[in-house]
Design a protein around this motif. Structure first.
Motif, PDB file in Angstrom:
ATOM      1  N   PHE A  15      -6.659   5.132  -4.422  1.00 16.99           N
ATOM      2  CA  PHE A  15      -6.173   4.081  -3.533  1.00 16.99           C
ATOM      3  C   PHE A  15      -6.546   4.423  -2.097  1.00 16.99           C
ATOM      4  CE2 PHE A  15      -3.175   3.941  -7.118  1.00 16.99           C
ATOM      5  CZ  PHE A  15      -3.293   2.604  -7.474  1.00 16.99           C
ATOM      6  N   VAL A  39       2.366   1.469  -4.393  1.00 19.52           N
ATOM      7  CA  VAL A  39       1.296   0.883  -5.192  1.00 19.52           C
ATOM      8  C   VAL A  39       1.678   0.685  -6.655  1.00 19.52           C
ATOM      9  CG1 VAL A  39      -0.548   1.722  -3.698  1.00 19.52           C
ATOM     10  CG2 VAL A  39       0.275   3.163  -5.580  1.00 19.52           C
ATOM     11  N   GLU A  44       0.813  -1.209   0.000  1.00 19.37           N
ATOM     12  CA  GLU A  44       0.000   0.000   0.000  1.00 19.37           C
ATOM     13  C   GLU A  44       0.852   1.267   0.000  1.00 19.37           C
ATOM     14  OE1 GLU A  44      -2.535  -0.458   3.365  1.00 19.37           O
ATOM     15  OE2 GLU A  44      -4.001  -1.689   2.300  1.00 19.37           O
TER      16      GLU A  44
END
Length: 793
Positions: free
Chosen positions: A729, A255, A252
């Motif tokens: 995201f 990405v 994360e």
């Protein structure tokens, strides 16, 4: 130039290995001039439907997917009707996603989710050379005598200890690099959310790396292999199954990391894919972002996405369409695709993912949002994407998968130039997005036009469009390896042999063909009789194209050898095999034996698998159509099993490792790599001879069913550009918002979007090829308002 009364293209079929019973087939077989195949009798053209009463309103002599418009002759993918074959026809036909039964057992579908129906070098082991001629060379004996143990010791214990020590060293050699290269850099402590922490400022700055109450660090898992657990963004979990050496990668806080690898033999996304050496082993995600429609009612059944969205808007149920995007293809599909030995995805996408004009009912932009999901998931599992522009303004073929069933308005008829200009804009906007550094290593190929009716619009006109699209793309990317995607051209249903040399040494272009056997004359021959047909019909021509043109792919193929399957030929049109398809001359047999996969015998499954393996080996670089087909809402099972890769995996007629196909045709690697340097972006790439460039200038002087292009409606490049947005995201442990780009890779490309010229007249983009151009067209000379051709880079 096509006859105005013959608007459909002339596309020949791959011939089936039919029986020679003249009484049975004298009126059913097709003549496919120029098509290679096994020995068989001459086929006679089959006349089709002479009525268009079943067409949707306004769809004069329309043709759905695989079909041509009726002109009294046999032709491509006959549905409502067909047209005459051209001389020198191609051995390839087009695509399929069978549509599902939407009757719901006589009930109207109300809000239900969509149910869509319709390498590398071969590794070779090399034996090690022995160091001596005997099992106990003399020098070893001398060494052993010299260093004899000072006291007796158990040789068995020594051997065991030596083996254990070797194993420990081997384990350390593997674990230590992995720990320091992958795990340790990604170690993170859990957030410390204690509101009682007296040093709140330090806690805020470092909470993602703070120790837990126990003081032990928490390792954040960002990669994994076979057997690891995946948690999706909605919180659901599944086990990653990949026994082929692949691994996923998702962080994360990083990405756009391209470290994932689909299989051990496929280059990771941050490694170079060697076209012509590493094989494209791909599958389509058909029926996902371009639907072929799963929603209907008894009064106005949907026959394409145009009528689908009209029905949904009428019923205030557009959420049904988005629910289809959410549920039909999910992250797990991408993981399963990698685990099956596939390394590439062909993702069909429509022009309305970018823009629409007033009067076009399509859901604008939403398909793009889910294509961004496809990029994210492909990145996570090490898969590359071939972005396939599947539907363009006005329709490039008049088939239902182009957006609207009916007539071809791309490079055909009075709006043919204007619709081609809109298409160039869509290509340009998509190229700008996928050429950004965040996406270019995932979306590595761009199929700019799916299945244009080349024999209807003309190969010269199509070549001019392809050349102009090349100029538009390479103006954005520049030329040379790593600069933008491969540009994939569909063959337009012309023989592959007609394309080499057309574009000179254009930079990184690929040729796409769609080999299908099932849409011509039908045969009740057993599946076993098709075992070597792909090798016989496709292998040699694919080798020639790889050598002469460059990268060549089969963008679509399937396991179907008959046209059996629910809605395979169109909504409620029946099948040729059972004789209930419009114009079918006779019944060959019952489709049940082909479609009821629950009753396949072990031999039938083995025979289908043999055909699949032969197809893969003969085609070499391919995309199976398609990964998934939904269950019928009536029977509750897949009714077109020959088209579903995932069902074949489940039931055993598709290989669990695609490399099992290598050598099926008798040669482990038929094409001898590498490709010529210019074909892969090396020396000479982009060298397009002046004669070629000038001979393919844009726009073409004339187009089919309309005459001089200068007298037809066209646009000017002064409009605002609809830049595509990047993904969003969200993650529980993200420490920063990633830069997703502004959608425009090359800011020096500053020309406007094609838009209408003030004071000029325009027709409906879907008006049909027989309409007369506006008169007067617009003030002044028509050619003066058209932008100058884009120069070749």
């Amino acid at each position: 130039m096509s006859n105005p009364q013959q608007p459909s293209a002339n596309i020949s079929y791959d011939p089936l290995p039919l029986t020679t019973d003249a009484d049975q087939y004298q009126n059913a077989l097709y003549n496919a001039p120029g098509s290679p195949g096994p020995a068989s009798p001459s086929f006679q053209n089959m006349r089709e439907l002479g009525s268009t009463s079943s067409l949707p309103p306004g769809a004069s002599a329309a043709q759905p997917r695989f079909m041509g418009t009726y002109d009294g002759h046999a032709g491509p993918r006959e549905s409502y009707a067909s047209s005459q074959y051209p001389s020198g026809g191609s051995d390839f036909n087009g695509s399929v996603v069978a549509l599902n039964d939407t009757s719901m057992g006589g009930r109207t579908l109300t809000g239900s989710p969509y149910r869509d129906e319709p390498d590398s070098f071969n590794e070779q082991g090399h034996a090690m050379s022995p160091m001596g001629q005997s099992s106990s060379p003399r020098y070893l004996g001398e060494k052993q005598n010299l260093y004899a143990a000072p006291r007796a010791k158990s040789s068995r214990k020594v051997l065991i200890l030596a083996v254990l020590a070797s194993l420990i060293l081997l384990i350390l050699a593997v674990v230590i690099p992995v720990y320091f290269a992958v795990i340790k850099p990604r170690m993170r402590n859990s957030d410390n959310d204690s509101s009682n922490d007296s040093d709140s400022s330090n806690s805020d700055n470092n909470n993602s790396h703070s120790p837990q109450a126990t003081g032990k660090p928490q390792v954040k898992i960002v990669t994994g292999r076979d057997g690891s657990e995946i948690t999706t963004e909605d919180g659901s979990k599944f086990t990653y199954e990949n026994k082929l050496g692949g691994y996923w990668y998702w962080d994360e806080d990083d990405v756009f990391n391209n470290g994932a690898k689909a299989q051990s033999w496929t280059p990771a996304l941050n490694e170079t894919f060697r076209y012509g050496i590493d094989k494209i082993r791909g599958v389509n995600l058909g029926g996902w972002l371009v639907t072929e429609p799963p929603y209907a009612d008894t009064a106005t059944p949907a026959v394409d996405e145009w009528t689908l969205t009209e029905n949904l808007r009428r019923d205030n149920k557009m959420d049904v369409l988005e629910n289809h995007y959410k549920t039909f293809i999910t992250e797990k599909d991408f993981a399963d695709i990698a685990g099956a030995g596939l390394n590439y995805l062909r993702v069909p996408i429509p022009f309305w993912a970018v823009e629409t004009k007033p009067g076009e009912p399509f859901l604008q932009g939403t398909a793009w949002t889910y294509f961004l999901k496809a990029i994210q998931w492909a990145r996570k599992y090490g898969l590359r994407i071939n972005l396939d522009l599947h539907a363009v303004p006005g329709s490039q073929n008049g088939w239902n998968h182009s957006g609207r069933l009916g007539q071809t308005n791309f490079l055909n008829g009075p709006m043919g130039i204007a619709n081609a200009e809109r298409t160039l804009d869509v290509i340009r906007v998509m190229t700008q997005f996928i050429s950004q550094p965040q996406y270019k290593d995932v979306v590595t190929m761009f199929g700019i036009l799916n299945e244009p009716q080349g024999t209807q619009v003309g190969q010269e006109q199509l070549s001019r469009f392809y050349m102009e699209a090349y100029n538009v793309i390479r103006e954005v990317t520049g030329v040379g390896e790593g600069k933008g995607p491969y540009i994939s051209y569909h063959d337009g249903f012309f023989p592959r042999s007609t394309w080499p040399g057309v574009f000179g040494q254009a930079d990184r272009i690929a040729l796409d063909s769609h080999p299908y056997l099932c849409f011509g004359g039908q045969s009740d021959n057993p599946m076993s009789s098709y075992a070597n047909v792909p090798c016989q019909q496709w292998g040699a021509s694919m080798n020639s194209s790889l050598a002469q043109f460059g990268v060549t792919t089969a963008g679509e193929f399937s396991n179907a050898v008959t046209d059996c399957g629910l809605y395979l030929n169109g909504v409620n049109l029946g099948t040729r095999y059972e004789g209930n398809y419009p114009g079918a001359p006779n019944r060959v047999g019952s489709c049940t034996e082909w479609t009821d996969w629950t009753k396949y015998t072990p031999k039938m499954r083995a025979d289908i698998k043999q055909f699949a393996l032969a197809s893969m080996d003969a085609l070499q670089n391919y995309f199976f159509w398609t990964w998934k087909i939904g269950n019928s809402s009536v029977s509750g099972k897949v009714e077109t099993p020959a088209w579903s890769y995932s069902l074949g995996l489940q039931e055993g007629w598709m290989p669990k490792n695609t490399r099992e196909a290598d050598g099926t045709c008798g040669n482990t690697d038929p094409f001898q790599p590498p490709l010529a340097a210019w074909q892969t972006g090396g020396a000479g790439a982009g060298n397009i001879p002046a004669a070629t460039a000038s001979g393919l200038s844009w726009p073409p002087p004339t187009i089919s069913n309309a005459g001089a292009a200068s007298l037809l409606p066209s646009y000017t490049r002064t409009g605002p550009i609809p830049t595509l947005h990047g993904p969003t995201f969200t993650g529980s442990s993200m420490t920063a918002t990633p830069s997703v780009g502004n959608g425009w890779a090359n800011p020096s490309d500053s020309a406007g979007y094609y838009t209408e010229v003030a004071g000029c007249s325009y027709l409906d983009p879907w008006v049909g090829p027989t309409a007369a151009p506006p008169s007067p067209l617009c003030p002044g000379a028509p050619a003066a308002r058209r932008a100058a051709p884009t120069p070749a880079p």
